[in-house]
Write an enzyme that holds these catalytic residues in place. Structure first.
Site, PDB file in Angstrom:
ATOM      1  CB  ALA A  38      14.697  -0.005   0.852  1.00  0.00           C
ATOM      2  CB  CYS A  39       9.527  -1.139   0.164  1.00  0.00           C
ATOM      3  SG  CYS A  39       9.223  -2.414   1.391  1.00  0.00           S
ATOM      4  CG  LEU A  40       7.562   0.759  -2.433  1.00  0.00           C
ATOM      5  CD1 LEU A  40       6.769   1.820  -1.682  1.00  0.00           C
ATOM      6  CD2 LEU A  40       6.661   0.013  -3.399  1.00  0.00           C
ATOM      7  CG  MET A  41      14.310   1.959  -2.969  1.00  0.00           C
ATOM      8  SD  MET A  41      13.832   3.702  -2.910  1.00  0.00           S
ATOM      9  CE  MET A  41      15.242   4.478  -3.686  1.00  0.00           C
ATOM     10  CD  GLU A  88       8.395   0.815   3.171  1.00  0.00           C
ATOM     11  OE1 GLU A  88       9.314   1.243   3.879  1.00  0.00           O
ATOM     12  OE2 GLU A  88       8.365  -0.346   2.776  1.00  0.00           O
TER      13      GLU A  88
END
Length: 346
Positions: free
Chosen positions: A235-238, A189
């Site tokens: 979004a990333c990584l949620m 990120e």
């Protein structure tokens, strides 16, 4: 010498009063300066199927991708309209977008760095200037990392764009869960400064002190009246069990969602392909991969989550690696899953 009687005096006062009222009226209208000159862009349009609320936080290094995604929404709504001419009555897409203002955008035609709201309007060209309608009354710069502002956005959409079903999409960098030993930037990120290793958040706003929407902050500020049928994390990584459980539905006084789509791993920089997602709302038939298309009035929350995940997989522009995911979750089952997982862990 002038002479006038009582009736003449009354007429003089009457016309003087009318003249004064005209002057006051003219100076109070647009163009007179001050706060009274603000444009009133407020509209009211109910949806028979879904109101989709998009929290497009582009006040960071993802600005260009956000501009592209809003344009994809316009084109996707146009494609859906080719199959269902009433789709714009069934679906209202409301976007609050905050720009960094780093460069002039081909999609807006100019450069600006404040926060604005739009209702998405169909556009038959997917690479041209936005055609969507601006609907805010000059918001100025809004901190998109503040859950109070998110609550205000949802309140606004519920008031002016009421619908049987609501979707909320949070768009930005994502933090997910991180190791205790790490205190540096999130892996993968870029553009996020050093953050606490214990914080779990989404939607960093660079020009507001790198503030972000923390996982628990959202449920601290939003209540059950702000709950949605579908919650999307672009979004990333949620994509974590802990995140899904935090937004479990049916808890009195607490914000929740019946279905979720999110990624346990990294997403590509431009996130979801909204053109493909909205094309699936054209009422009937199939898309180019043979996936069924839906009537927006009867689309369920689980179907919404599933088509988001499927279209992410089908997108030809997705990075050709094995480190990206997109997951659809029936969040009504997350409490039972957590109970089973706790027992397994023991």
């Amino acid at each position: 010498m002038l002479y006038y009687g009582f009736e003449d005096e009354m007429l003089r006062k009457f016309f003087a009063t009318i003249f004064f009222m005209m002057i006051v009226s003219l100076t109070g209208c647009g163009g007179g300066g001050g706060g009274d000159s603000a444009v009133n862009r407020t509209i009211n349009e109910p949806a028979s199927g879904w109101t989709i609320m998009v929290w497009l936080d582009a006040d960071n290094n993802l600005e260009s991708a956000a501009m592209q995604d809003l344009n994809e929404m316009e084109y996707g709504l146009y494609l859906a309209g080719l199959g269902d001419s009433a789709v714009t009555d069934k679906v209202k897409i409301i976007v609050q977008v905050d720009r960094y203002g780093s460069a002039s955008s081909p999609y807006t035609g100019d450069n600006w760095s404040d926060t604005r709201r739009y209702i998405i309007r169909p556009d038959s060209a997917n690479i041209t200037k936005w055609t969507s309608q601006r609907i805010d009354n000059d918001l100025g710069e809004i901190n998109m990392g503040d859950a109070g502002n998110l609550r205000n956005f949802i309140d606004y959409c519920q008031e002016h764009f009421p619908a049987p079903n609501y979707a909320l999409i949070l768009w930005n960098h994502g933090g997910g869960l991180r190791k205790k030993s790490s205190s540096s930037s999130i892996s993968g990120e870029s553009g996020i400064s050093s953050i606490s290793s214990l914080s779990k958040a989404i939607c960093w706003d660079d020009t507001n002190g790198d503030d972000a929407l923390y996982t628990g902050e959202i449920t601290d500020v939003l209540t059950d009246i702000h709950s949605v049928d579908f919650l999307g994390f672009d979004a990333c990584l949620m994509g974590m069990l802990e995140v899904a459980y935090e937004y479990r539905p049916g808890v009195t006084g607490k914000f929740g969602a019946d279905a979720i789509s999110f990624s346990p791993a990294n997403e590509q920089g431009d996130g979801w392909n909204y053109e493909r997602i909205l094309n699936r709302l054209k009422g009937s038939g199939t898309d180019t991969e043979g996936d069924v298309c839906y009537n927006a009035d009867s689309l369920t929350a689980n179907q919404f989550a599933t088509l988001v995940a499927k279209e992410y997989a089908d997108d030809d522009s997705t990075y050709s690696d094995d480190k990206q995911t997109q997951t659809a979750v029936d969040n009504t089952k997350v409490v039972a899953l957590k109970t089973a997982f706790d027992a397994f862990a023991v």
